[in-house]
Design a protein around this motif. Structure first.
Motif: not given
Length: 455
Positions: A17-18, A20-25, A107-108, A111
């Protein structure tokens, strides 16, 4: 966001999860389940931010922080942990972690904190005295609810300041434990901790004797609103002229101490001297999601102290969550101790809990509220305290959904209990569609047991 984030967690789902979220960011991510690998990356100069779990298969993440701070003092480390106790928050602060979040985290929010960590250069930590006095690692200051986590962070911020601390909360919420934790983890931990009540300050020379005993440590004044005006005046003079080795002052009190000041039960000059930092401990009924966490904590403690291994059955857990706990954490601990001794089997049953708890007492109004205070007033009072605990910072995003969940879950659980687990009757009672109720039961992970209805 731009930068490289090192993620260390033994939970594959969290790593995924981290990542994917960090890569998208826009970040580059290196993820591992090993502290050894993490420390090798850090030693190689990789990473601009670290996100690390505490309990890892090959070590403790907190124990790595001093090494990281020594080798790369500009590398921010965000600690995440499923150990939702005040001890973890304090230890993370002591180890100079950039930030700390309990699991399950938002998660937000994580981030946003990671973005800040990438933007800000971490200050080089000052050297600390490595000697540590013995500290209790089993304080029953346990909680994963947002209000308790906010309290833990505030405690971690004020512990190494000289600010006076005013601690409010109902009887049994752990006010003296919070005061002791602040002292035991502060720079004054090797100095005395002295609790002073009316008897200690009654005589004219009482304050001088207390100051002589504390020797620059910490003075805790117990139940400040119960002291008469003359004793309160002596405390004011003691705070104004503490001598050569001025102690840190803390005080506890039940109810709304600001209201007590307005009513004349607490001197205005004393209140403002003591309220350098104000902490409020919520009643147990205001953090229902922590009840079973605390119960498990006390069951484990009883087993560790030589008692038999016990656990709560499903229906016993439901009753624990529905009970109002007028005596708060202290009452819950005593109930668990009694159940461990009296239970006929390893699994504690609902009838056994009913015998110990007796009839459900009426729930008192939330602190400071009048007898006719409505639910909306109680909720507003709770939310104001929640915002106050964050100081100058806003709570994590997603507050609306979190608050609705905290209200919705006990409402559905209690309605199900009242209707004996009959979902059709429960949906009718709540005035919602049966399919909607089923979805909410699934989403909130509510256990439903059919039984004879209670009301």
């Amino acid at each position: 966001m731009d930068g490289t984030v090192l993620v260390a967690d033994d939970d594959r789902t969290i790593r995924t999860v981290l990542t994917q979220a960090l890569t998208r960011a826009g970040c580059r991510v290196h993820a591992t389940s090993s502290l050894t690998t993490l420390m090798r990356w850090v030693g190689e100069g990789k990473g601009d931010v670290v996100i690390s779990d505490v309990m890892m298969p090959d070590g403790n993440g907190l124990e790595m922080l001093p090494r990281i701070a020594q080798d790369r003092p500009d590398l921010p480390v965000i600690v995440i942990s499923a150990q939702n106790t005040i001890m973890t928050a304090i230890q993370a602060a002591e180890a100079e972690a950039y930030d700390y979040l309990p699991k399950p985290f938002d998660l937000p929010d994580l981030m946003k904190r990671t973005a800040r960590a990438l933007d800000l250069k971490r200050r080089t930590p000052a050297s600390n005295d490595t000697e540590r006095a013995e500290r209790p690692d089993d304080l029953p200051l346990v909680g994963r609810t947002p209000v308790m986590q906010a309290l833990y962070r505030l405690v971690a911020k004020v512990m190494n300041t000289d600010l006076p601390v005013l601690i409010s909360g109902e009887s049994g919420t752990g006010k003296s434990l919070i005061a002791r934790a602040i002292h035991d983890f502060s720079d004054r931990r090797t100095l005395p901790f002295v609790t002073a009540g009316a008897a200690d300050l009654q005589e004219l020379e009482g304050p001088a004797r207390v100051l002589a005993r504390v020797r620059g440590g910490t003075i805790l004044i117990d139940e400040i609103a119960d002291l008469d005006d003359e004793i309160q005046a002596r405390i004011v003079r003691m705070m104004d002229a503490p001598g050569d080795h001025g102690p840190r002052f803390m005080a506890t009190g039940q109810g709304d101490l600001a209201a007590a000041m307005e009513q004349g039960r607490v001197r205005q000059d004393l209140y403002f001297r003591l309220s350098g930092a104000s902490l409020h401990l919520p009643a147990l009924r205001e953090r229902v999601d922590d009840v079973l966490l605390l119960a498990d904590h006390f069951l484990t403690r009883c087993e560790r102290d030589g008692g038999p291994k016990r656990w709560l059955g499903t229906e016993a857990k439901t009753l624990f969550r529905a009970y109002s706990w007028p005596g708060n954490v202290r009452q819950l601990e005593n109930v668990i101790r009694r159940l461990v001794l009296t239970s006929r089997a390893d699994e504690i049953t609902r009838p056994e809990v009913e015998v110990v708890l007796g009839n459900q007492p009426e729930v008192e109004p939330v602190l400071g509220g009048g007898e006719a205070e409505k639910l909306s007033g109680s909720v507003a009072r709770h939310l104001r305290r929640y915002f106050d605990l964050h100081g100058n910072m806003l709570p994590p995003p997603g507050l609306y959904a979190r608050i609705l969940r905290e209200v919705e879950m006990p409402l559905i659980e209690i309605a199900l209990e009242a209707t004996g687990g009959n979902q059709a009757k429960c949906a009718d009672l709540l005035g919602i569609n049966r399919n909607t109720l089923r979805k909410k039961i699934t989403d909130l992970d509510i256990e439903v047991t059919r039984r004879r209805k209670l009301m």
